[in-house]
Scaffold this active site. Structure first.
Site, PDB file in Angstrom:
ATOM      1  N   ASP A  11       0.865  -1.181   0.000  1.00  0.00           N
ATOM      2  CA  ASP A  11       0.000   0.000   0.000  1.00  0.00           C
ATOM      3  C   ASP A  11       0.903   1.233   0.000  1.00  0.00           C
ATOM      4  O   ASP A  11       1.483   1.589   1.030  1.00  0.00           O
ATOM      5  CB  ASP A  11      -0.897  -0.012   1.237  1.00  0.00           C
ATOM      6  CG  ASP A  11      -1.836   1.184   1.300  1.00  0.00           C
ATOM      7  OD1 ASP A  11      -1.762   2.060   0.405  1.00  0.00           O
ATOM      8  OD2 ASP A  11      -2.641   1.251   2.246  1.00  0.00           O
ATOM      9  N   TYR A  32      -8.783  15.265  -9.693  1.00  0.00           N
ATOM     10  CA  TYR A  32      -7.870  14.253 -10.230  1.00  0.00           C
ATOM     11  C   TYR A  32      -6.632  14.919 -10.836  1.00  0.00           C
ATOM     12  O   TYR A  32      -5.494  14.545 -10.530  1.00  0.00           O
ATOM     13  CB  TYR A  32      -8.586  13.409 -11.281  1.00  0.00           C
ATOM     14  CG  TYR A  32      -7.666  12.550 -12.115  1.00  0.00           C
ATOM     15  CD1 TYR A  32      -7.016  11.445 -11.560  1.00  0.00           C
ATOM     16  CD2 TYR A  32      -7.440  12.846 -13.464  1.00  0.00           C
ATOM     17  CE1 TYR A  32      -6.164  10.657 -12.333  1.00  0.00           C
ATOM     18  CE2 TYR A  32      -6.586  12.068 -14.237  1.00  0.00           C
ATOM     19  CZ  TYR A  32      -5.951  10.984 -13.667  1.00  0.00           C
ATOM     20  OH  TYR A  32      -5.101  10.205 -14.422  1.00  0.00           O
TER      21      TYR A  32
END
Length: 284
Positions: free
Chosen positions: A35, A124
């Site tokens: 992660d 984004y």
């Protein structure tokens, strides 16, 4: 070049799958195995045999990033995740290859050059611009911006093929202009820069050829697939009129490819790549 010393993050995405095909001996990880948003996990990772990080991990749901939950997720992966990888690259003297997007721009400049100032229109885009800034702090870095990615996964070409097979004639925006970037072409560019030992920095990458609108790409898809369906043009404004939570998109996604070509890389025309891709898809 020893690919057993490569770390691929985001290995389950369209680009990640193409990277695994190119570098079968690489350490390929998804978010379950590593992660990148977990600073401790990245710090504790065994970097002893890693020479190159290829970061294909990203939050790419452009509209989802406009939601409260998506905004947090986009910044965690596209921003903070890159901070963690960059810190590791600096500490362990590792080359960082980071993938970005034309969404770091507002689409007013045509074509986009590597030194164009950031002007993102969306959450984004802003998170990806931040990721670029951070990645550039690694002494050994390649940042590759790609547009309109097509590979093994959910993408525009597969969506249009599905509509064509169902006999659905789509309405597609005709005022967003760009070129498709096939994942194999992007991998080819990454491999080329690494093998050549090219100058570190930012490189715009897409497949080559005459730019086209999404509507024209849809027509090209239908033509190659043998679908005799009409594609209706619309504008971005009209298409998203009833989607108030959607993100703003750049109208021009066209890259100036001069810099990447100057390294000696020859890029395929997106129309030629599209024919090959469609042929494989229809014969799966």
């Amino acid at each position: 070049m020893d690919d057993s010393k490569f770390l691929i993050t985001g290995a389950d995405g369209q680009l990640g799958r193409a990277l695994q095909a190119k570098y079968p001996n690489a350490r390929a990880t998804d978010s379950q195995e590593l992660d990148i948003t977990d600073q401790q996990a990245v710090s504790d990772f065994d970097w002893g045999n890693i020479s190159t990080i290829i970061n294909a991990a990203a939050y790419t749901d452009v509209d989802g990033a406009e939601t409260q939950e998506g905004r947090v997720a986009a910044w965690r992966v596209n921003g903070h995740g890159v901070v963690n990888l960059t810190a590791a690259a600096i500490k362990h003297d590792v080359t960082l290859v980071h993938i970005s997007t034309e969404y770091v721009f507002d689409g007013r400049q045509n074509p986009h050059t590597e030194d164009e100032p950031f002007s993102p229109l969306s959450v984004y885009g802003a998170s990806k611009a931040a990721g670029e800034i951070v990645a550039s702090m690694a002494p050994k870095h390649y940042i590759l911006r790609a547009s309109w990615l097509v590979g093994d996964g959910k993408n525009f070409v597969r969506t249009m093929l599905g509509l064509g097979q169902n006999g659905t004639a789509p309405t597609v925006v005709a005022d967003q202009i760009g070129r498709l970037t096939f994942s194999d072409e992007l991998v080819k560019a990454i491999d080329h820069l690494l093998k050549q030992g090219s100058v570190y920095g930012v490189y715009n990458v897409s497949s080559d050829g005459q730019p086209a609108s999404w509507a024209d790409v849809a027509r090209e898809i239908f033509k190659n697939a043998g679908f005799s369906l009409q594609v209706t043009d619309t504008t971005t404004e009209k298409y998203y009129a009833n989607k108030p939570t959607s993100a703003k998109r750049p109208l021009s996604s066209v890259f100036d490819l001069t810099k990447i070509k100057s390294t000696g890389l020859k890029l395929q025309d997106w129309r030629d790549d599209l024919k090959v891709y469609i042929s494989k898809e229809l014969n799966r």
